[in-house]
Design a protein around this motif. Structure first.
Motif, PDB file in Angstrom:
ATOM      1  N   THR A   6      13.650  21.140  73.573  1.00  0.00           N
ATOM      2  CA  THR A   6      13.682  22.495  73.061  1.00  0.00           C
ATOM      3  C   THR A   6      12.598  23.310  73.716  1.00  0.00           C
ATOM      4  O   THR A   6      11.638  22.777  74.229  1.00  0.00           O
ATOM      5  CB  THR A   6      13.451  22.507  71.544  1.00  0.00           C
ATOM      6  OG1 THR A   6      12.207  21.875  71.287  1.00  0.00           O
ATOM      7  CG2 THR A   6      14.548  21.774  70.827  1.00  0.00           C
ATOM      8  N   LEU A  12      14.740  24.662  68.871  1.00  0.00           N
ATOM      9  CA  LEU A  12      15.187  23.892  67.728  1.00  0.00           C
ATOM     10  C   LEU A  12      14.534  22.534  67.824  1.00  0.00           C
ATOM     11  O   LEU A  12      14.890  21.733  68.656  1.00  0.00           O
ATOM     12  CB  LEU A  12      16.702  23.738  67.787  1.00  0.00           C
ATOM     13  CG  LEU A  12      17.389  23.059  66.613  1.00  0.00           C
ATOM     14  CD1 LEU A  12      17.191  23.861  65.350  1.00  0.00           C
ATOM     15  CD2 LEU A  12      18.855  22.887  66.900  1.00  0.00           C
ATOM     16  N   ASN A 136      18.044  30.774  67.905  1.00  0.00           N
ATOM     17  CA  ASN A 136      16.830  30.403  67.177  1.00  0.00           C
ATOM     18  C   ASN A 136      15.834  31.552  67.112  1.00  0.00           C
ATOM     19  O   ASN A 136      14.964  31.578  66.242  1.00  0.00           O
ATOM     20  CB  ASN A 136      16.178  29.182  67.839  1.00  0.00           C
ATOM     21  CG  ASN A 136      17.002  27.931  67.661  1.00  0.00           C
ATOM     22  OD1 ASN A 136      17.682  27.775  66.658  1.00  0.00           O
ATOM     23  ND2 ASN A 136      16.986  27.053  68.649  1.00  0.00           N
TER      24      ASN A 136
END
Length: 449
Positions: A6, A12, A136
């Motif tokens: 990530t 994430l 995100n």
């Protein structure tokens, strides 16, 4: 199999394993390392020429693939962005750029090795993961790309990193994992040892591993010490592990999961026991290089821990208007504290918030362990319906948490056979992957311009 990593704070975060099993301690064996005796280097060599080999240019050609100065600039910007670093000393920035260039060389070798093995990573797959990154951030891929550009990076830089991780993961699955064997007796032995150690201490460990040979050990130790300094000054361990660690756990921010000290190599075990939770170690010399570890948490093996309770919470928050002084804000803070004391539980949270112009946010699956330690202690001592004292900051606003429910943990019987098997298998794949990458570096044609 190593999972795709990530990006920085936007990413994430993949969860580490929630069980105590075999340690995934990234060490590189001594195979293939040379000694100064074999090189027959004179004790007082004369240096011919003026070029300083420690000054690495920004452009390199790796087996025909060009890494440009822009590539280095944009990847460096990703690191600075993920650490919220705005001012970096020129000397430190130069060292960072040199490390980024080394990382890009490795990444290029990994992609090339996957392509040579007819392993394909489709652009649509890369775009899909990039879209997850944007999500995100609560953003679209287009808006996220614009944000990266405004910070001196680019969507291309992130996608290149995604491509490298996916290619290397698939290469390991194809060329390494099929040749790794784990015996049933080994797995059962670990399970038996875990049962025998029930109630003993275990640790949530994160690592950064930097490989070295006897010839490069001193330089690697200096680099590791610089990383430790940055981490202790507030840099993100996750981001530094992703960019600098040479262990495959770099893809998950260096997370080793829960391990007992006895399951770590001796040098790491001593440090894990000695440093407090939340601290970062000094560089630790291990076979094949140096490790930096962070002890992120601690608990007892196969024993229920109150901090594993799952909480249902409502948060009431108040932000302060621009230009308001601390003295002017003090009555608002006290008003929020009084509301928490008298609101009568979660059922009146929205009604109370409306009276004091506060915002309400609910969450029903909050692990106490994931909260800051001060809030853990406060919430675990509260009854249902009670509220914390106000916390936060003048700049970001003040809030309280109201405890609406609590599910206490139940002691487990430990990891399953399949879970232990998978972790042992991953450890061996990681070790072989490091040797594979070492071979790729040795055989590469790299031209610095």
């Amino acid at each position: 199999m190593m999972k795709l990593g990530t990006f920085g704070r936007a990413a994430l975060m993949l969860a580490g394993s929630a069980f105590a099993a075999a340690a995934v301690a990234q060490t590189v064996g001594d195979e293939g390392s040379s000694t100064t005796d074999a090189l027959n280097i004179p004790a007082n060599p004369e240096i011919f020429g003026e070029r300083d080999p420690s000054v690495i240019t920004a452009t390199a050609i790796v087996n025909g693939h060009v890494i440009t100065g822009t590539d280095v600039d944009q990847r460096t910007a990703l690191i600075l962005l993920s650490n919220q670093a705005t001012q970096v000393p020129a000397e430190e920035l130069q060292r960072l750029r040199a490390q980024v260039l080394r990382n890009l060389v490795d990444e290029t070798l990994q992609i090339q090795a996957a392509e040579a093995a007819d392993i394909k990573v489709e652009q649509s797959e890369i775009d899909q993961y990039f879209a997850q990154y944007a999500q995100n951030f609560g953003s679209t891929p287009e808006a996220f790309a614009e944000f990266l550009h405004s910070k001196g990076s680019s969507a291309r830089a992130v996608k290149r990193q995604i491509h490298g991780e996916m290619a290397w993961t698939r290469l390991q699955s194809s060329r390494i994992e099929p040749f790794v064997n784990v015996g049933e007796e080994e797995v059962q032995s670990i399970i038996d040892r875990l049962q025998a150690s029930k109630g003993q201490q275990e640790y949530r460990i994160a690592e950064i591993f930097l490989s070295s040979t006897p010839e490069t050990a001193a330089e690697t130790q200096v680099n590791a010490a610089r990383i430790v300094e940055q981490l202790r000054n507030g840099a993100s361990f996750l981001a530094y592990a992703r960019q600098f660690s040479e262990a495959s756990t770099a893809a998950v921010g260096g997370d080793l999961g829960w391990v007992q000290a006895e399951q770590l190599p001796g040098q790491l075990a001593e440090v894990a026991r000695a440093i407090p939770v939340g601290q970062v170690s000094d560089p630790i010399a291990i076979p094949g290089g140096y490790s930096i570890i962070a002890v992120q948490d601690a608990r007892q093996v196969l024993t229920s821990d109150p901090r594993d309770a799952v909480l249902s919470l409502k948060q009431l928050s108040v932000t302060f208007p621009e230009g308001m002084t601390r003295d002017q804000a003090a009555p608002l803070v006290e008003r929020l504290a009084e509301a928490g004391r008298t609101m009568g539980g979660c059922g009146r949270a929205e009604e109370t918030a409306a009276k004091i112009d506060a915002e309400v946010v609910s969450s029903d699956q909050v692990k106490a362990r994931d909260l800051p330690r001060a809030l853990q202690e406060m919430l675990l001592s509260m009854n249902i319906g009670q509220a914390t004292t106000p916390f936060g900051s003048f700049e970001e606003g003040v809030r309280i948490l109201v405890l609406c429910g609590r599910d206490d943990p139940v002691a487990t019987d430990g990891p399953s056979f399949d879970q232990v098997y998978a972790q042992l298998n991953e450890e061996r794949v990681n070790r072989r992957a490091q040797r594979y990458l070492r071979d790729l570096r040795r055989d590469a044609v790299v031209d610095y311009r």
